[in-house]
Structure formats: structure tokens, C-alpha cells
Design an enzyme around this catalytic site. Structure first.
Site, mmCIF file in Angstrom:
data_model
loop_
_atom_site.group_PDB
_atom_site.id
_atom_site.type_symbol
_atom_site.label_atom_id
_atom_site.label_comp_id
_atom_site.label_asym_id
_atom_site.label_seq_id
_atom_site.Cartn_x
_atom_site.Cartn_y
_atom_site.Cartn_z
ATOM 1 N N GLY A 1 56.936 11.860 0.399
ATOM 2 C CA GLY A 1 55.635 12.405 0.789
ATOM 3 C C GLY A 1 55.576 12.662 2.280
ATOM 4 N N TYR B 1 37.547 9.415 -4.872
ATOM 5 C CA TYR B 1 38.744 9.088 -4.076
ATOM 6 C C TYR B 1 38.461 7.856 -3.210
ATOM 7 C CZ TYR B 1 42.055 9.352 -0.179
ATOM 8 O OH TYR B 1 42.978 9.049 0.791
ATOM 9 N N ALA C 1 49.550 7.563 -3.582
ATOM 10 C CA ALA C 1 48.127 7.602 -3.933
ATOM 11 C C ALA C 1 47.839 8.893 -4.665
ATOM 12 C CB ALA C 1 47.271 7.542 -2.663
ATOM 13 N N ILE D 1 53.489 3.413 -9.894
ATOM 14 C CA ILE D 1 52.758 2.224 -9.414
ATOM 15 C C ILE D 1 51.617 1.810 -10.342
ATOM 16 C CG2 ILE D 1 53.411 2.513 -6.975
ATOM 17 C CD1 ILE D 1 50.448 3.376 -6.473
ATOM 18 N N LEU E 1 53.775 11.169 4.768
ATOM 19 C CA LEU E 1 53.934 9.970 5.600
ATOM 20 C C LEU E 1 55.212 9.218 5.233
ATOM 21 C CD1 LEU E 1 52.940 7.820 7.602
ATOM 22 C CD2 LEU E 1 51.474 6.900 5.781
ATOM 23 N N LYS F 1 40.064 4.071 -3.578
ATOM 24 C CA LYS F 1 40.884 3.523 -2.483
ATOM 25 C C LYS F 1 40.278 2.208 -1.988
ATOM 26 C CE LYS F 1 44.020 5.251 -0.415
ATOM 27 N NZ LYS F 1 45.515 5.151 -0.575
HETATM 28 N N1 NAP Z 1 46.810 13.176 3.934
HETATM 29 C C1 NAP Z 1 45.795 12.723 4.663
HETATM 30 O O1 NAP Z 1 45.188 13.444 5.466
HETATM 31 C C2 NAP Z 1 45.376 11.270 4.527
HETATM 32 C C3 NAP Z 1 44.269 10.805 5.265
HETATM 33 C C4 NAP Z 1 43.927 9.445 5.155
HETATM 34 C C5 NAP Z 1 44.658 8.596 4.336
HETATM 35 N N2 NAP Z 1 45.700 9.086 3.622
HETATM 36 C C6 NAP Z 1 46.481 8.179 2.764
HETATM 37 O O2 NAP Z 1 47.814 8.215 3.241
HETATM 38 C C7 NAP Z 1 48.732 8.003 2.176
HETATM 39 C C8 NAP Z 1 49.878 8.983 2.254
HETATM 40 O O3 NAP Z 1 49.419 10.309 2.242
HETATM 41 P P1 NAP Z 1 50.437 11.541 2.264
HETATM 42 O O4 NAP Z 1 49.687 12.695 2.855
HETATM 43 O O5 NAP Z 1 51.745 11.127 2.819
HETATM 44 O O6 NAP Z 1 50.607 11.788 0.691
HETATM 45 P P2 NAP Z 1 51.624 12.699 -0.156
HETATM 46 O O7 NAP Z 1 52.390 13.635 0.722
HETATM 47 O O8 NAP Z 1 50.844 13.275 -1.286
HETATM 48 O O9 NAP Z 1 52.651 11.606 -0.717
HETATM 49 C C9 NAP Z 1 52.288 10.675 -1.698
HETATM 50 C C10 NAP Z 1 53.536 10.229 -2.411
HETATM 51 O O10 NAP Z 1 53.196 9.269 -3.433
HETATM 52 C C11 NAP Z 1 53.816 9.648 -4.672
HETATM 53 N N3 NAP Z 1 52.984 9.180 -5.778
HETATM 54 C C12 NAP Z 1 51.788 9.677 -6.179
HETATM 55 N N4 NAP Z 1 51.333 8.998 -7.237
HETATM 56 C C13 NAP Z 1 52.257 8.039 -7.521
HETATM 57 C C14 NAP Z 1 52.348 7.030 -8.500
HETATM 58 N N5 NAP Z 1 51.398 6.875 -9.435
HETATM 59 N N6 NAP Z 1 53.428 6.215 -8.504
HETATM 60 C C15 NAP Z 1 54.408 6.379 -7.586
HETATM 61 N N7 NAP Z 1 54.390 7.341 -6.630
HETATM 62 C C16 NAP Z 1 53.318 8.165 -6.598
HETATM 63 C C17 NAP Z 1 53.905 11.154 -4.590
HETATM 64 O O11 NAP Z 1 54.866 11.642 -5.498
HETATM 65 P P3 NAP Z 1 54.582 12.978 -6.377
HETATM 66 O O12 NAP Z 1 54.033 14.007 -5.426
HETATM 67 O O13 NAP Z 1 55.916 13.331 -6.919
HETATM 68 O O14 NAP Z 1 53.590 12.574 -7.418
HETATM 69 C C18 NAP Z 1 54.295 11.339 -3.125
HETATM 70 O O15 NAP Z 1 55.669 11.114 -2.942
HETATM 71 C C19 NAP Z 1 47.903 7.991 0.895
HETATM 72 O O16 NAP Z 1 47.723 6.660 0.506
HETATM 73 C C20 NAP Z 1 46.559 8.593 1.302
HETATM 74 O O17 NAP Z 1 45.496 8.037 0.541
HETATM 75 C C21 NAP Z 1 46.085 10.394 3.697
#
Ligand code: NAP
Length: 296
Positions: free
Chosen positions: A12, A127, A62, A39, A14, A131
């Protein structure tokens, strides 16, 4: 001190930078993508983690596409809340530390001043609710936890849940294609680079000061101000306008002010974040470098 670390959500936005940051630090890192672990399924979590026996589990996985969460709240709860609980249970059984990434969307935005860790959350949508439930499960299941709320992430790897481009890439693409861009000026965030957040998380993981942390770049801006800075730093010729109040109606309620203050990091002397403009400048610099032709 080096550690045996597992990063969940490793491909992902992060997760990619976390795997790199922990590896650079000399840790033995195993990155797990969705194909390696589910998860929301306790059996999958136990089977995978019991085999790897990490000392630190970092969870970035997530369901965080806000509209999808609203349409499928049971699924969002299974991943964001039960998933966090599963990781906490198994981490506790292994005596591993769990670092769990959470969000600014646990707040409703009415404070209009940066939120500190002691502020009472009041999420506005499925969401944020799921969380927040995940945070509660983590802190009541295992004492050895870091819960880290962050905001407005962007990184070199695309966000998988939202698909396609991050805000910076979207702005640059629209400017190139249309020469004119309209952006809202009424929603305030702190754009935070995943590369910088990853370094901060490595630093935090070396402390044994478990608990709840806010972790974003310093300062804040509206999406309009963020776009203005992107265009200024890239010298992009574009007509930038403030979008009208009803031009992009939100399908799901969202906080219009979700700025976080890193109070806990600062009080522990651990805050390494710079103003958000610095992270943006670095991101844009790397973007130019990776686009430059390589000369043998
Ligand atoms: N993006 C933002 O602006 C933002 C802001 C505040 C907080 N956050 C938090 O930061 C974190 C990381 O965000 P990100 O932008 O890096 O997210 P991302 O690019 O969508 O990456 C999330 C990763 O988790 C995997 N995943 C999703 N569901 C899963 C499951 N049930 N079991 C195992 N793996 C799973 C996804 O795989 P697949 O894609 O293959 O399903 C992907 O590799 C999240 O917890 C989010 O809530 C994000």
C-alpha cells in the site's frame, strides 16, 4: 537495536515506505500484502503471525474508501475493527508490540483548532466509527500497542483503496489536461508524506512509550491552499479557482477540519515532523529524479 518486524498492507501507499524505512534501519522486515494475510479472519492472522513470530507488527491495512465503508458498514467493521482486534489478540499471545495506524476521521471537525490525543472523538461516518472501534479493540486487548492517527497521506506508491492518483498527481494531471482547476477551500487537513511518516514510526517503535499518538506533518491548509503550493513549487501555469460551496457535494459527511496536533510525540521528545510544505517539496524532488532519464 534491530527487530523482527512484520508490516501488514506492505504494497500500500504507507506500507511500501514502511518496509523501506524499517529495512534501512537494519530491521529484519517481512512485508505482507492482502494475498498473504486476511486481517478480518482470526485463523489467517494466527497462522501467519505464529509462523513469523515478529517482535513488532505494524498494521496499515484498512478499508478506508469512505463511500465504500458507508455502503458496506459490516465489511468495514470486519476489517477496521475486528481486524484490529485479531491483530491485537495474536500480537499479545506472541508478546509482540502492535503498531496500528488510525485516522483523523475519528473527529467531527467542530473544534476548529488542532485536535490533541485527549480530545473526545466523535466520528461522522462509518469509516471513522469503525476505525475508532479498532482503536478501542487494540487498547483494550493488548497493553503493548501504539495507536497512531494520521491525516492526508500521499506517497510515491498509489493509495490502493482510493485507486489511481494521489491529490498531487491528480492536480498536476488536471492542470496539464485542462489548464484550469477548481478546488474546495473549506476543508482543512495536514498533507503528510508517507516517507516522513514511515521514518517517524520507526523512531516511535524504538521507544517503549506505548499509547495513542497523533502523527502528521506540521501546520495545516485547505485543499485549495495545498493545490496552490503544488502549482507554485512545480511552476505549473494553471488557472486555480476556489470551488463553489455546492460544486462537489460530499456523498458522505466528513469533518471539514481534521488537523491533528502531535502533542504526545512532542511531549516525549520524539516529534521529527517538519512543516507540510517541506514534505511536499521532497516528494516533488523525488518525482523529478524518478522521471529523469538514466545515463549509463
Ligand atoms: N490515505 C490517507 O489519506 C489516510 C489518512 C488517514 C489515515 N489513513 C490510514 O492509513 C492506513 C494506510 O493507508 P494507505 O493510504 O497506505 O492505504 P492503501 O494504499 O489502501 O493500503 C492498504 C493496504 O492494506 C491491504 N488490505 C486491505 N484490506 C485488507 C485486509 N482485510 N487484510 C489484509 N490486508 C488488507 C491492501 O491490500 P489490497 O489493496 O490488495 O486489498 C493494501 O495493501 C490505513 O489504516 C488508513 O485508515 C490513511
Amino acid at each position: 537495536m534491530t527487530m523482527n518486524v512484520v508490516v501488514i498492507g506492505a504494497n500500500g501507499q504507507l506500507g511500501t515506505d514502511l518496509v523501506a524505512a524499517f529495512s534501512e534501519h537494519g530491521d529484519a522486515v517481512r512485508g505482507l500484502s492482502h494475498g498473504d494475510i486476511e486481517i478480518s479472519d482470526l485463523n489467517s492472522v494466527s497462522r501467519v503471525l505464529e509462523e513469523l513470530r515478529p517482535e513488532l507488527v505494524v498494521n496499515t491495512a484498512a478499508m478506508h474508501h469512505v463511500e465504500n465503508c458507508e455502503q458496506h458498514p459490516e465489511k468495514a467493521f470486519a476489517v477496521n475493527a475486528v481486524g484490529a482486534r485479531n491483530l491485537a489478540r495474536v500480537s499479545r499471545g506472541l508478546d509482540a508490540v502492535l503498531m496500528h495506524v488510525s485516522t483523523d476521521y475519528v473527529f467531527d471537525g467542530n473544534k476548529k483548532k488542532p485536535y490533541v490525543e485527549e480530545d473526545i472523538p466523535l466520528p461522522l461516518n462509518a469509516y471513522g466509527i469503525t476505525k475508532l472501534a479498532g482503536e478501542h479493540f487494540v487498547c483494550t486487548t493488548t497493553p503493548k500497542h501504539f495507536i497512531v492517527r494520521t491525516s492526508g497521506l500521499y506517497g510515491q506508491s498509489p493509495c490502493r483503496a482510493k485507486g489511481g492518483l494521489n491529490f498531487i498527481e491528480l492536480m498536476l494531471k488536471l492542470a496539464k489536461e485542462r489548464g484550469e482547476v477548481r478546488v474546495v477551500d473549506s476543508e482543512f487537513v495536514t498533507p503528510t508524506s508517507t516517507a516522513e511518516l514511515a521514518q517517524q514510526l520507526v523512531r516511535l517503535s524504538r521507544s517503549n512509550r506505548h499509547g495513542l499518538y497523533h502523527a502528521t506533518a506540521e501546520g495545516s491548509c485547505s485543499w485549495y491552499e495545498f493545490a496552490r503550493e503544488i502549482f507554485a513549487l512545480t511552476d505549473t501555469k494553471v488557472k486555480l479557482h476556489v470551488a463553489g460551496p455546492n460544486e462537489f457535494p460530499a456523498k458522505v459527511p466528513r469533518p471539514n477540519y481534521s488537523v491533528l496536533e502531535n502533542r504526545a510525540l512532542k511531549s516525549q521528545g520524539l516529534n521529527a515532523f517538519k512543516p507540510w510544505q517541506d514534505g511536499l517539496q521532497k516528494y516533488l524532488g523525488n518525482r523529478i529524479k524518478s522521471a529523469s532519464p538514466v545515463h549509463p
